[in-house]
Design a protein around this motif. Structure first.
Motif: not given
Length: 713
Positions: A15-38
């Motif tokens: 959750k802390h990692y996700a807070e550092a990124f843009q465009h995060v969506s919550q799934k069942d047991g994981y998250m998907e991130v679309n942040d082309n800065r990283f």
């Protein structure tokens, strides 16, 4: 399109990692991130719950190993096998599926040996060991630190040796636990001891260190000693001084006075020497976990595990840097931000200090001495007091104060040494006058670092001149030698760190060239918790003592490697070498197996030498004769959760509970019940309907049950 998977250790970290990124969506047991800065393409963040993967039990290798029998030892699997924890299968399957789709893995578990072990064990179990890895290695969960870490990922291959070190620890502890616990449990049970005796590579030697200290205390014989004290009166005041020597008898002290033609009472003397020296005391080093645990235990009696939990909580709240560190140093980068936040940190402590040392000093700032983690320091985030528990606030303030000492002035004082000549006999006194509080002004409680410091005399001496005449009233004072003190929980952390050499002095710890400790910075608190859970130790008013059960085990392992702090420290040193790519897992495991084979061979003979001690323990563990079959030799024994008859195998079913209707029945009251008497008045019984009442207890032998007798009136 490449797929990247970020593997965190637990949901809160993800959750802390996700807070550092843009465009995060919550799934069942994981998250998907679309942040082309990283990340260029598709990225997932998933997590374990700590260890998703564990070693299988002995019977998974061999059905006969399920039975606790001496003939089945040793338990040495040809190849170690792992399994997914039963309650963690769902999350493991999520991680496994994501690992299948992944082109690159970012290991983002805690940045230490155990975190590496957790991640690599999951990756291996999921069959993804061949996939390339990068390593996130950060010391704070603040957004900018996380973002900086993801922009500067390390090569994952550089950390595989830490996985090997942690796994070797895990395998060796399993081997010792499975073999030595069964060996000593079975041998002790053959000698009439009750229960299971857990034995561990580190926990047992720690227990033995405590046992040795307890033996020293119990066997200590206090002896009287005598000292010559002189109350010195000069023109401007008076003070007490004494002769350096100690005398074994009062007669010896009197003979010494006679030799100088002196007597008890008034004598004439001369101030022979007055030496004044201005001294400075440097501020202490920044906190590692063990110094924080020792300090918090001394100041607030917090247990080491509570300190670790609290520091971990503050880390997860982004207020402190990574707590499981053994370093006392930071790099120039941390120093720069700490310096820019100086006024904010001071307001946290409600102090205003002079910045005497604005520049970095090697005592605190030395990048060459920061390996995995730097010292524990505050982050740029500042808490509100009301958002923290009292414990968190105390620990946070301690860390802030210990960080600010880098910038504060030295503690300065004037030390005056006086020598008084009384007919050739020298009386001495040292006094201390505080000149500048310096860094000590940052601490509300001035807790001394050592017992020597605690005993320093802060007496302000009257002004006097060399050759000045004085009156000295001599008295013979009697004292007694004192036994060593029982270890506190905080001291025990230092004892483990120094492999049995009790050293409270932090400066001395750092000058030791070899630091062969027992356990690691992160595991020592857990070892104390294990010893408590196994009922080997008790903690009373912060002092640690060994129970009867713990003493039996210590007597059984005495003289073996399991009782040797030096050997255990050498093991820890070799494990550290594995982490540095300088040692091998195979070599270490082979040494552990040799040690266990030697124990299996020698332990039975050792037990025969302890028969008299076992008999004493058996007698101590009985609380009286059985009221049902006492004539046949039945004895009532403490069975843990209840009291029962020693002849239960012969069919005697007599038992008495330790708790009855919400109240603990003391051993004193149990003894009264066994001889047919009523107990003392027990207050606060709770009936099934929830009503409380006071009553005496009796044991009705005809009904074979406890009955109440109520107070009259």
């Amino acid at each position: 399109m490449t797929v990247t998977l970020v593997l965190a250790e637990k949901p809160s970290q993800a959750k802390h990692y996700a807070e550092a990124f843009q465009h995060v969506s919550q799934k069942d047991g994981y998250m998907e991130v679309n942040d082309n800065r990283f990340f260029q393409d598709k990225t997932y963040i998933t997590w374990g719950f700590g260890h998703l993967v564990e070693l299988v039990p002995p019977d998974a290798y061999n059905e006969s190993w399920k039975q606790w029998q001496l003939d089945n030892l040793p338990i040495f699997p040809n190849t170690f096998q792992f399994q997914v924890g039963k309650d963690k299968t769902k999350q493991f399957n999520v991680v496994k599926q994501l690992l299948k789709e992944t082109d690159e893995i970012i290991v983002a578990t805690d940045c230490d040996r155990e975190g590496e072990n957790i991640a690599r064990s999951i990756i291996k179990m999921a069959g993804a060991s061949d996939k390339p890895t990068k390593r996130l290695w950060i010391n704070s969960l603040e957004v900018d630190e996380i973002q900086s870490g993801f922009k500067q990922l390390k090569d994952g291959n550089n950390y595989v040796s830490l996985y090997k070190e942690a796994q070797t620890r895990q395998l060796s502890d399993w081997l010792v636990g499975m073999n030595a616990s069964r060996l000593y449990t079975l041998l002790l049970q053959q000698n009439g001891m009750k229960g299971v005796f857990s034995v561990g590579r580190v926990q047992t030697v720690t227990l033995y260190l405590l046992y040795k200290r307890q033996q020293e205390i119990e066997n200590f014989v206090s002896k009287p000693f005598f000292e010559l004290i002189g109350n010195v009166s000069v023109k401007n005041g008076s003070f007490d001084a004494k002769v350096k020597a100690r005398y074994q008898t009062k007669e010896d002290a009197m003979n010494s006075l006679d030799a100088y033609r002196l007597s008890s009472g008034d004598n004439q003397g001369t101030i022979q020497q007055v030496t004044k020296e201005q001294k400075k005391q440097k501020a202490p080093k920044l906190h590692s976990l063990s110094t924080l645990q020792a300090t918090a235990n001394k100041k607030w009696k917090y247990s080491p595990s509570d300190v670790l939990k609290t520091a971990q909580s503050l880390y997860e709240k982004k207020l402190l840097s990574y707590p499981r560190t053994d370093s006392h140093y930071i790099t120039d980068s941390e120093f720069a931000y700490l310096k820019s936040y100086l006024s904010t940190y001071q307001s946290c402590l409600n102090v205003t200090m002079d910045i005497v040392y604005p520049d970095a000093r090697k005592r605190y700032v030395d990048g060459s001495k920061v390996q995995e983690h730097y010292a524990i320091i505050p982050t740029k985030q500042i808490p509100n007091k009301q958002d923290l528990t009292d414990k968190e606030w105390n620990i946070y303030q301690e860390i802030v104060a210990r960080t600010l000492v880098m910038f504060a002035g030295d503690y300065e004082y004037e030390e005056t040494k006086v020598e008084v000549d009384v007919n050739g006999l020298c009386f001495e006194k040292t006094g201390k006058v505080e000149l500048k509080k310096g860094w000590k002004s940052l601490f509300t409680e001035d807790t001394p670092d050592t017992e020597d410091e605690a005993e320093q005399d802060n007496t302000v001496l009257p002004s006097m001149q060399k050759e000045e005449s004085c009156n000295v009233e001599i008295d013979i004072s009697e004292g007694k030698t004192k036994p060593p003190k029982a270890y506190t929980q905080g001291q025990l952390i230092n004892v483990m760190k120094q492999a049995g050499k009790e050293i409270d002095d932090e400066a001395l710890q750092h000058t030791l060239k070899k630091n062969e400790g027992i356990g690691t910075e992160a595991t020592r608190a857990g070892i104390l918790d294990t010893l408590k859970k196994q009922q080997y130790i008790e903690i009373n008013k912060n002092k640690v003592s060994v129970t009867g059960k713990g003493q039996i085990l210590c007597q059984a392992v005495e003289g073996t490697v399991l009782a040797s702090p030096e050997m255990t420290a050498k093991w820890e040193t070799y494990l550290h070498k594995i982490g540095q790519n300088e040692g091998s897992q195979e070599h270490f495991i082979s040494k552990i197996k040799q040690m266990l084979e030697s124990l299996l061979k020698d332990a039975p003979a050792k037990m025969k030498t302890l028969e008299s001690q076992f008999q004493e323990v058996k007698e101590e563990s009985t609380v009286g004769d059985c009221p049902i079959c006492g004539k046949e030799g039945g004895k009532i024994e403490n069975k843990g959760k209840f009291y029962g008859c020693s002849r239960y195998r012969d069919g005697c079913t007599f038992t008495l509970p330790k708790r009855f209707l919400g109240k603990t029945i003391s051993e004193t009251n149990i003894k009264k019940l066994l001889v047919g008497n009523k107990t003392n008045l027990v207050k606060g019984f709770k009936s099934k309907k929830g009503k409380t009442f006071d009553a005496y207890l009796r044991y009705d032998t005809s009904e074979q049950k406890l009955t109440f007798e109520f107070p009259k009136g």
